[in-house]
Scaffold this active site. Structure first.
Site, PDB file in Angstrom:
ATOM      1  N   THR A 416      39.457  21.645  75.908  1.00 18.23           N
ATOM      2  CA  THR A 416      40.391  21.089  76.875  1.00 18.23           C
ATOM      3  C   THR A 416      41.245  22.197  77.474  1.00 18.23           C
ATOM      4  OG1 THR A 416      40.413  19.003  75.712  1.00 18.23           O
ATOM      5  CG2 THR A 416      42.357  19.455  76.930  1.00 18.23           C
ATOM      6  N   THR A 434      40.208  17.618  80.460  1.00 17.65           N
ATOM      7  CA  THR A 434      39.222  17.849  79.401  1.00 17.65           C
ATOM      8  C   THR A 434      37.805  17.415  79.773  1.00 17.65           C
ATOM      9  OG1 THR A 434      38.715  17.299  77.087  1.00 17.65           O
ATOM     10  CG2 THR A 434      39.741  15.579  78.370  1.00 17.65           C
ATOM     11  N   SER A 481      42.857   9.285  72.849  1.00 17.02           N
ATOM     12  CA  SER A 481      42.990  10.727  73.043  1.00 17.02           C
ATOM     13  C   SER A 481      44.123  11.279  72.182  1.00 17.02           C
ATOM     14  CB  SER A 481      43.295  10.997  74.519  1.00 17.02           C
ATOM     15  OG  SER A 481      43.646  12.342  74.713  1.00 17.02           O
ATOM     16  N   SER A 482      44.126  12.608  72.057  1.00 15.95           N
ATOM     17  CA  SER A 482      45.257  13.297  71.426  1.00 15.95           C
ATOM     18  C   SER A 482      46.017  14.109  72.455  1.00 15.95           C
ATOM     19  CB  SER A 482      44.748  14.278  70.363  1.00 15.95           C
ATOM     20  OG  SER A 482      43.945  13.613  69.447  1.00 15.95           O
ATOM     21  N   GLY A 504      43.115  21.403  71.989  1.00 21.65           N
ATOM     22  CA  GLY A 504      42.992  21.636  70.547  1.00 21.65           C
ATOM     23  C   GLY A 504      42.626  20.430  69.713  1.00 21.65           C
ATOM     24  N   GLY A 505      41.974  19.424  70.317  1.00 25.02           N
ATOM     25  CA  GLY A 505      41.581  18.251  69.535  1.00 25.02           C
ATOM     26  C   GLY A 505      42.798  17.553  68.966  1.00 25.02           C
TER      27      GLY A 505
HETATM   28  N1  GLU Z   1      38.934  14.999  73.681  1.00 22.22           N
HETATM   29  C1  GLU Z   1      40.204  15.280  73.116  1.00 22.22           C
HETATM   30  C2  GLU Z   1      41.218  14.264  73.543  1.00 22.22           C
HETATM   31  O1  GLU Z   1      41.123  13.718  74.582  1.00 22.22           O
HETATM   32  C3  GLU Z   1      40.717  16.613  73.479  1.00 22.22           C
HETATM   33  C4  GLU Z   1      39.870  17.656  72.946  1.00 22.22           C
HETATM   34  C5  GLU Z   1      40.474  19.030  72.851  1.00 22.22           C
HETATM   35  O2  GLU Z   1      41.435  19.370  73.396  1.00 22.22           O
HETATM   36  O3  GLU Z   1      39.972  19.862  72.180  1.00 22.22           O
HETATM   37  O4  GLU Z   1      42.136  14.019  72.849  1.00 22.22           O
END
Ligand code: GLU
Length: 598
Positions: A416, A434, A481-482, A504-505
């Site tokens: 992202t 992302t 999402s995060s 960063g997930g």
């Molecule tokens: N797909 C994740 C989200 O939407 C973000 C992934 C990432 O930033 O590494 O929360």
């Protein structure tokens, strides 16, 4: 630098400038860590930035330059963000692009609005999308590589919606910097090169292999001038015809064909799904925060993205719970501070797994997401923290009907980009964008990569008793999402004081919360706040950034019952702060971002 050192000392942050509770620096290049979005790449030196008029902070210098050029031309923060995003999709294709989605927060001096460009699930999928014939859930990359996890892209339609309301420059002009770079070429950066070298899946797609690798199958070298005429022509069409150039007609058909005709992992995205996509305008989730023990007392309003993102709720919970403990009297170097932080994180992640999902499909507990961040609720959650780690927290029960769902098991999330902009009129923007995993679904169409955002849904739809998971796959639903684009305001004056966010997930939540805590509680400027080592917990082990914490610090946590794991943490924070002298900005040394402005 002196000012920053002073800030550190006066904030009792016993780490002093640049000398954090660490013994060694992190390795320059590490192999892709299983938990790490995009893996790590070389660290860059970030010196921070100061200015008075406007600022653009993005994950790539060329994108920041494009944003600044648009601001100089009289554009708003929205205009600059659109121009920067189009460049990011070209120069940082591993992270975001027109094949993906985004969340955008915007403050126009009066109100803050949230634009939701999250991908949606096709109309024909069901909750067993990631369940194999033997009844077991797929492994992450088994699901991701191919067409199966591709959601309807959302970023372009969302940006168009935001531009219609808050843009000033003509839509078409915003695409010029990216079109020029795509046609003339841009130098392949270290980070892109490193990720190309370590990715085992991308080269399996013929279009991606031809674009990213040379004839011998080697990743393009750092500095190679890479042209992308196919993307230039897609951008020209979007510039001329608007988002419908992507969502209808032959470009949409090319996306759908790529997804449906994947040889071993096809997906169900259809032309009808593409045409039906609608971005959403949502009310931001704002919470009051007055850091304890900070003099002078100052109250803030922290506004973040509501569900389908879990970011704002989790950040408000962690900060609110921390404020109920003695953490505010402790320096960062004290393992007890980390104990409080990671316990608060466990409690927040337990609620996240239990409750947060697309609000169009799943009701908020007690009818409002605010039930999860109310002061009484957080005080009760804080009382669960003792001297020893709880290791795994259970979700709270803000209302009697809170047991309708079963908690979602923690899953990996990846890849992202975050950008923050403040324009000459003081309008402020935070956008996280992302394609999910690094290089998304590894499917290249017309010079851009397709997302794998559907893998942010729970792979398993129910628990063993058959109780459904709130964030299970459903047709037309947005995956949880995060992403945590955040705008902070002085509660009294209403003035914006911080714009921030990170990739960063799931760890996005911790990276962003670290930045907010360090700036609001310890008075750090964005750059030293970003430079602090990373940490967190996803309601399991206590996670510490590899090589940045002293053995004695780790031992002290273990003595409190923490299972500590040291992992590479490739945060990509970007932040802009405002004080009476103007703006200061910071970009993450773990990536290659840049803050530029005047
Ligand atoms: N797909 C994740 C989200 O939407 C973000 C992934 C990432 O930033 O590494 O929360």
């Amino acid at each position: 630098m002196k000012v920053l050192c002073l800030a550190l000392v006066t904030a009792l942050l016993a780490t002093s400038c640049g000398h954090l509770p660490s013994t060694t620096r992190p390795p320059a290049v590490s192999a892709t860590d299983t938990r790490q979005p995009e893996g790590t790449s070389e660290r860059t030196v970030q010196t921070g930035w100061q200015g008075r008029k406007f600022a653009v902070a993005t994950a790539h210098p060329l994108a920041s330059e494009a944003g600044v050029a648009l601001l100089r031309a009289g554009g708003t923060a929205i205009d600059a963000a659109i121009g920067a995003q189009m460049v990011l999709g070209l120069v940082e294709p591993q992270s975001s692009g027109v094949g993906g989605g985004a969340f955008l927060l915007y403050h126009d001096g009066r109100a803050t609005v949230a634009f939701d460009g999250r991908e949606t699930a096709p109309a024909s999928v069901d909750e067993r999308l990631f369940i194999k014939a033997d009844g077991k859930a797929m492994a992450f990359h088994e699901a991701v590589v191919g067409g199966r996890a591709v959601g309807v892209p959302g970023v372009v339609r969302m940006l168009e919606m935001a531009h219609a309301e808050y843009g000033r420059l003509p839509w078409a002009s915003l695409f010029e910097p990216a079109i020029r770079l795509a046609e003339d070429g841009f130098p392949v950066g270290q980070r892109l090169h490193t990720l190309l070298s370590t990715d085992p899946h991308l080269r399996k797609d013929a279009a991606a292999a031809a674009y990213f690798y040379d004839q011998d199958g080697q990743p393009l070298a750092v500095g190679h001038l890479l042209r992308n005429p196919e993307l230039a022509s897609v951008l020209r069409r979007i510039a001329r015809e608007g988002s419908q150039a992507l969502y209808t007609g032959e470009i949409a058909q090319a996306i759908v064909d790529k997804v449906q005709r994947h040889p071993d992992n096809p997906g169900q995205l259809s032309m009808a799904d593409m045409t039906a996509y609608r971005p959403q305008r949502r009310t931001p989730l704002c919470s009051s925060y007055m850091p304890d023990k900070v003099v002078p007392r100052r109250a803030y309003l922290i506004c973040g993205f509501p569900p389908p993102s879990s970011g704002a709720i989790a950040t408000a919970q962690i900060l609110g719970i921390m404020n109920q403990t003695e953490a505010a009297s402790l320096p960062f170097s004290d393992p007890l501070w980390m104990h409080y932080y990671t316990e608060a994180a466990r409690l927040a992640f337990a609620d996240r797994a239990q409750y947060v999902a697309d609000p169009d499909f799943v009701a908020a507990p007690a009818g409002s997401w605010k039930s999860l961040i109310g002061p009484d609720y957080l005080a009760a959650r804080a009382r669960l923290i003792g001297p020893q780690s709880m290791r795994v927290a259970s979700p709270g029960r803000p209302s009697p009907d809170s047991a309708a769902h079963s908690p979602m098991p923690e899953q990996v999330e990846y890849g992202t980009s975050h950008l923050s902009v403040v324009d000459g009129d003081g309008n402020a923007l935070a956008m996280t964008s992302t394609i999910e995993d690094a290089f998304g679904a590894r499917q290249m169409v017309r010079g851009f990569l397709l997302n794998n955002q559907l893998s942010d849904f729970s792979f398993t739809p129910t628990d063993e008793r058959g109780v459904p998971v709130a964030n299970r796959v459903e047709p037309g639903k947005r995956p949880r999402s995060s992403m945590n684009p955040t705008l902070v305001f002085d509660k009294e004056t209403g003035e914006m004081v911080i714009s921030a966010g990170s990739p960063g997930g799931a760890l996005i939540i911790h990276y962003t919360t670290k930045l907010l805590y360090a700036t609001l509680n310890w008075g750090l400027a964005p750059q030293p706040a970003i430079d602090l080592p990373n940490f967190g917990s996803l309601n399991g082990p206590t996670l510490l950034e590899e090589g940045r914490f002293a053995p004695s610090f780790i031992e002290a946590l273990r003595a409190r019952g923490h299972e500590v794991q040291e992992v590479g943490m490739s945060s990509g924070l970007q932040a802009i702060a405002k004080d009476r002298n103007g703006y200061t900005g910071g970009a993450d040394p773990r990536r290659e971002g840049r803050v530029l402005g005047e």
